[in-house]
Structures are given as structure tokens and as C-alpha cells.
Write a protein that holds these residues in place. Sequence first.
Motif, PDB file in Angstrom:
ATOM      1  N   SER A   1       0.846  -1.202   0.000  1.00 13.72           N
ATOM      2  CA  SER A   1       0.000   0.000   0.000  1.00 13.72           C
ATOM      3  C   SER A   1       0.874   1.242   0.000  1.00 13.72           C
ATOM      4  O   SER A   1       1.813   1.340   0.804  1.00 13.72           O
ATOM      5  CB  SER A   1      -0.895   0.012   1.243  1.00 13.72           C
ATOM      6  N   ARG A   2       0.542   2.164  -0.903  1.00 18.51           N
ATOM      7  CA  ARG A   2       1.310   3.407  -1.032  1.00 18.51           C
ATOM      8  C   ARG A   2       0.349   4.589  -1.054  1.00 18.51           C
ATOM      9  O   ARG A   2      -0.743   4.478  -1.597  1.00 18.51           O
ATOM     10  CB  ARG A   2       2.094   3.428  -2.351  1.00 18.51           C
ATOM     11  N   GLU A   3       0.811   5.715  -0.555  1.00 18.66           N
ATOM     12  CA  GLU A   3       0.048   6.956  -0.672  1.00 18.66           C
ATOM     13  C   GLU A   3       0.494   7.635  -1.955  1.00 18.66           C
ATOM     14  O   GLU A   3       1.497   8.352  -1.969  1.00 18.66           O
ATOM     15  CB  GLU A   3       0.290   7.849   0.539  1.00 18.66           C
ATOM     16  N   LEU A   4      -0.234   7.386  -3.024  1.00 15.82           N
ATOM     17  CA  LEU A   4       0.176   7.921  -4.324  1.00 15.82           C
ATOM     18  C   LEU A   4       0.048   9.432  -4.405  1.00 15.82           C
ATOM     19  O   LEU A   4       0.701  10.057  -5.217  1.00 15.82           O
ATOM     20  CB  LEU A   4      -0.609   7.258  -5.454  1.00 15.82           C
ATOM     21  N   GLY A   5      -0.759  10.039  -3.549  1.00 13.25           N
ATOM     22  CA  GLY A   5      -0.901  11.488  -3.560  1.00 13.25           C
ATOM     23  C   GLY A   5       0.197  12.189  -2.776  1.00 13.25           C
ATOM     24  O   GLY A   5       0.287  13.401  -2.768  1.00 13.25           O
ATOM     25  N   ALA A   6       1.058  11.413  -2.099  1.00 13.11           N
ATOM     26  CA  ALA A   6       2.124  12.011  -1.289  1.00 13.11           C
ATOM     27  C   ALA A   6       3.101  12.741  -2.189  1.00 13.11           C
ATOM     28  O   ALA A   6       3.414  12.279  -3.288  1.00 13.11           O
ATOM     29  CB  ALA A   6       2.850  10.940  -0.493  1.00 13.11           C
ATOM     30  N   PRO A   7       3.592  13.909  -1.763  1.00 15.03           N
ATOM     31  CA  PRO A   7       4.541  14.659  -2.597  1.00 15.03           C
ATOM     32  C   PRO A   7       5.834  13.868  -2.804  1.00 15.03           C
ATOM     33  O   PRO A   7       6.435  13.409  -1.851  1.00 15.03           O
ATOM     34  CB  PRO A   7       4.805  15.935  -1.800  1.00 15.03           C
ATOM     35  N   THR A   8       6.194  13.697  -4.058  1.00 13.10           N
ATOM     36  CA  THR A   8       7.414  12.955  -4.373  1.00 13.10           C
ATOM     37  C   THR A   8       8.390  13.779  -5.187  1.00 13.10           C
ATOM     38  O   THR A   8       9.492  13.324  -5.456  1.00 13.10           O
ATOM     39  CB  THR A   8       7.078  11.667  -5.166  1.00 13.10           C
ATOM     40  N   GLY A   9       7.977  14.941  -5.617  1.00 13.19           N
ATOM     41  CA  GLY A   9       8.862  15.761  -6.448  1.00 13.19           C
ATOM     42  C   GLY A   9       8.818  15.365  -7.908  1.00 13.19           C
ATOM     43  O   GLY A   9       9.562  15.876  -8.720  1.00 13.19           O
ATOM     44  N   ALA A  10       7.972  14.406  -8.272  1.00 18.95           N
ATOM     45  CA  ALA A  10       7.857  13.961  -9.660  1.00 18.95           C
ATOM     46  C   ALA A  10       6.391  13.653  -9.940  1.00 18.95           C
ATOM     47  O   ALA A  10       5.592  13.487  -9.021  1.00 18.95           O
ATOM     48  CB  ALA A  10       8.709  12.719  -9.895  1.00 18.95           C
ATOM     49  N   ALA A  11       6.036  13.562 -11.186  1.00 17.40           N
ATOM     50  CA  ALA A  11       4.672  13.208 -11.564  1.00 17.40           C
ATOM     51  C   ALA A  11       4.370  11.798 -11.063  1.00 17.40           C
ATOM     52  O   ALA A  11       5.262  10.950 -11.016  1.00 17.40           O
ATOM     53  CB  ALA A  11       4.534  13.267 -13.081  1.00 17.40           C
ATOM     54  N   PRO A  12       3.105  11.537 -10.650  1.00 15.84           N
ATOM     55  CA  PRO A  12       2.769  10.187 -10.191  1.00 15.84           C
ATOM     56  C   PRO A  12       3.092   9.135 -11.248  1.00 15.84           C
ATOM     57  O   PRO A  12       2.915   9.372 -12.436  1.00 15.84           O
ATOM     58  CB  PRO A  12       1.260  10.255  -9.942  1.00 15.84           C
ATOM     59  N   ALA A  13       3.587   8.002 -10.803  1.00 13.92           N
ATOM     60  CA  ALA A  13       3.983   6.927 -11.717  1.00 13.92           C
ATOM     61  C   ALA A  13       2.756   6.297 -12.364  1.00 13.92           C
ATOM     62  O   ALA A  13       1.822   5.899 -11.673  1.00 13.92           O
ATOM     63  CB  ALA A  13       4.779   5.876 -10.965  1.00 13.92           C
ATOM     64  N   ALA A  14       2.756   6.223 -13.674  1.00 10.10           N
ATOM     65  CA  ALA A  14       1.669   5.564 -14.403  1.00 10.10           C
ATOM     66  C   ALA A  14       1.799   4.054 -14.217  1.00 10.10           C
ATOM     67  O   ALA A  14       2.891   3.521 -14.082  1.00 10.10           O
ATOM     68  CB  ALA A  14       1.756   5.922 -15.882  1.00 10.10           C
ATOM     69  N   GLY A  15       0.680   3.371 -14.188  1.00  8.14           N
ATOM     70  CA  GLY A  15       0.709   1.914 -14.111  1.00  8.14           C
ATOM     71  C   GLY A  15       0.765   1.362 -12.700  1.00  8.14           C
ATOM     72  O   GLY A  15       0.884   0.156 -12.525  1.00  8.14           O
ATOM     73  N   HIS A  16       0.674   2.231 -11.683  1.00  4.58           N
ATOM     74  CA  HIS A  16       0.724   1.761 -10.294  1.00  4.58           C
ATOM     75  C   HIS A  16      -0.515   2.182  -9.538  1.00  4.58           C
ATOM     76  O   HIS A  16      -0.996   3.301  -9.689  1.00  4.58           O
ATOM     77  CB  HIS A  16       1.978   2.272  -9.584  1.00  4.58           C
ATOM     78  N   ALA A  17      -1.055   1.272  -8.728  1.00  2.00           N
ATOM     79  CA  ALA A  17      -2.225   1.536  -7.911  1.00  2.00           C
ATOM     80  C   ALA A  17      -1.789   1.792  -6.472  1.00  2.00           C
ATOM     81  O   ALA A  17      -0.688   1.400  -6.062  1.00  2.00           O
ATOM     82  CB  ALA A  17      -3.165   0.333  -7.964  1.00  2.00           C
ATOM     83  N   ALA A  18      -2.672   2.427  -5.713  1.00  2.63           N
ATOM     84  CA  ALA A  18      -2.377   2.690  -4.305  1.00  2.63           C
ATOM     85  C   ALA A  18      -2.208   1.384  -3.535  1.00  2.63           C
ATOM     86  O   ALA A  18      -1.407   1.296  -2.602  1.00  2.63           O
ATOM     87  CB  ALA A  18      -3.471   3.544  -3.681  1.00  2.63           C
ATOM     88  N   ILE A  19      -2.952   0.360  -3.921  1.00  3.28           N
ATOM     89  CA  ILE A  19      -2.812  -0.967  -3.311  1.00  3.28           C
ATOM     90  C   ILE A  19      -2.574  -1.961  -4.436  1.00  3.28           C
ATOM     91  O   ILE A  19      -3.381  -2.079  -5.355  1.00  3.28           O
ATOM     92  CB  ILE A  19      -4.062  -1.365  -2.505  1.00  3.28           C
ATOM     93  N   ALA A  20      -1.454  -2.661  -4.360  1.00  2.00           N
ATOM     94  CA  ALA A  20      -1.098  -3.650  -5.386  1.00  2.00           C
ATOM     95  C   ALA A  20      -0.978  -5.027  -4.738  1.00  2.00           C
ATOM     96  O   ALA A  20      -0.565  -5.149  -3.580  1.00  2.00           O
ATOM     97  CB  ALA A  20       0.219  -3.263  -6.055  1.00  2.00           C
ATOM     98  N   ALA A  21      -1.336  -6.048  -5.497  1.00  2.00           N
ATOM     99  CA  ALA A  21      -1.243  -7.428  -5.021  1.00  2.00           C
ATOM    100  C   ALA A  21       0.201  -7.922  -5.095  1.00  2.00           C
ATOM    101  O   ALA A  21       0.978  -7.498  -5.961  1.00  2.00           O
ATOM    102  CB  ALA A  21      -2.139  -8.329  -5.864  1.00  2.00           C
ATOM    103  N   LEU A  22       0.552  -8.814  -4.172  1.00  2.00           N
ATOM    104  CA  LEU A  22       1.877  -9.437  -4.150  1.00  2.00           C
ATOM    105  C   LEU A  22       1.740 -10.954  -4.124  1.00  2.00           C
ATOM    106  O   LEU A  22       0.804 -11.484  -3.525  1.00  2.00           O
ATOM    107  CB  LEU A  22       2.655  -9.009  -2.897  1.00  2.00           C
ATOM    108  N   ALA A  23       2.680 -11.636  -4.740  1.00  2.00           N
ATOM    109  CA  ALA A  23       2.768 -13.095  -4.672  1.00  2.00           C
ATOM    110  C   ALA A  23       4.223 -13.467  -4.880  1.00  2.00           C
ATOM    111  O   ALA A  23       4.929 -12.828  -5.664  1.00  2.00           O
ATOM    112  CB  ALA A  23       1.894 -13.751  -5.732  1.00  2.00           C
ATOM    113  N   GLY A  24       4.678 -14.484  -4.143  1.00  2.00           N
ATOM    114  CA  GLY A  24       6.066 -14.894  -4.310  1.00  2.00           C
ATOM    115  C   GLY A  24       6.494 -15.947  -3.315  1.00  2.00           C
ATOM    116  O   GLY A  24       5.667 -16.638  -2.714  1.00  2.00           O
ATOM    117  N   ASP A  25       7.804 -16.032  -3.154  1.00  2.00           N
ATOM    118  CA  ASP A  25       8.390 -17.094  -2.343  1.00  2.00           C
ATOM    119  C   ASP A  25       9.567 -16.596  -1.520  1.00  2.00           C
ATOM    120  O   ASP A  25      10.175 -15.571  -1.840  1.00  2.00           O
ATOM    121  CB  ASP A  25       8.894 -18.222  -3.258  1.00  2.00           C
TER     122      ASP A  25
END
Length: 168
Positions: A81-105
Motif C-alpha cells: 500500500s502506497r500513498e500515491l498522492g504524497a509529494p514525491t517531487g515527480a509526476a505520479p507513476a503511471a501503471g501503479h495503484a495505491a494498493i497492489a497485489a503481491l505473490a512470491g516465495d
Amino acid sequence: MTSSILRFTLFFIAASLHFSGVSAQNKPQTACPPAQAMKAEQLHGLWAVRFNPPPTGLPARATMRLERHAEFTESLAGTVSRELGAPTGAAPAAGHAAIAALAGDLEDGLLMLDESSDNLSITGTWNGEMVEGSCGRMFRGTWKDTSSGAPANAPDVPFTLTRLPRRP
């Protein structure tokens, strides 16, 4: 006579300690399992994520929840989970959601996760290793933006995962 009894007593105590394996030195406890012995289930819970430097268009901090994968019980699933509206000094990254699914090992101490912001394609990859001496409470590695909005030569971004305290 008293000194010979005292010397005999001290000798007897020292010999007893030697043969029982007791040492006067404090030896460090090795309660931490080696990274290769860690199991995925030991990572279940909440984690704080820090990127340094942050990925272009994404915040420097995020929260990760890891749990048992529904289909592959020895694997991990969860969310970042990320706060996409948080100031980062750059335009928001395209292709990323505030909550993204994870899977792995977790294999031989290596944490490998795929991230998906749309539940269809991999939008990021996580590769990390347990920090020695952290007892599985800290991992360091790199995250890579693989979203459709990522540049072809997207850099590996260093991250640190730190386990958050479990709530009662």
C-alpha cells in the motif's frame, strides 16, 4: 591447613566447571535461525517499506502485508500500500495503484515477490535478502518497476523491509 582446604576447594570448583562445560565468558546466544532455514510463514504480518532513493513518481514509504498464499501454502501473498498522492517531487507513476497485489516465495533466505497493480500483469518485482542478525525482521534488496509506464531501462531501486510490531 585452612589455606590448603581453600586451595583444594577452589581447585575442585574450577575442575567441576571445566568438566561440566561451564565457562566464565558470556557466549552470544544464537537464537536467530540462519536465513536459509527461514520459512515463508515466518514472514506473515505487516512490514514497513523504505525506498532510498524513492522510485520515480512513487513515495519513499509504503506498507506491506504478507500472508499465506491461498493456492500454494508454502508461498506468500499479500499487498503493498502506497500513498500515491504524497509529494514525491515527480509526476505520479503511471501503471501503479495505491494498493497492489503481491505473490512470491522465500527460498534459501531470498525473498522474491511479484507485484501487480491490475491483477493481470506484473508491475514490479521485489528481490531481497534477510539482514544478518535481524532474526528475519529486516530484509534489504531491490525493487524494479516493470509496469507499462516504466522506462525500458528502469533502475533497480534499493528498499528495506522492517517488520512492524504485531498487534494484540
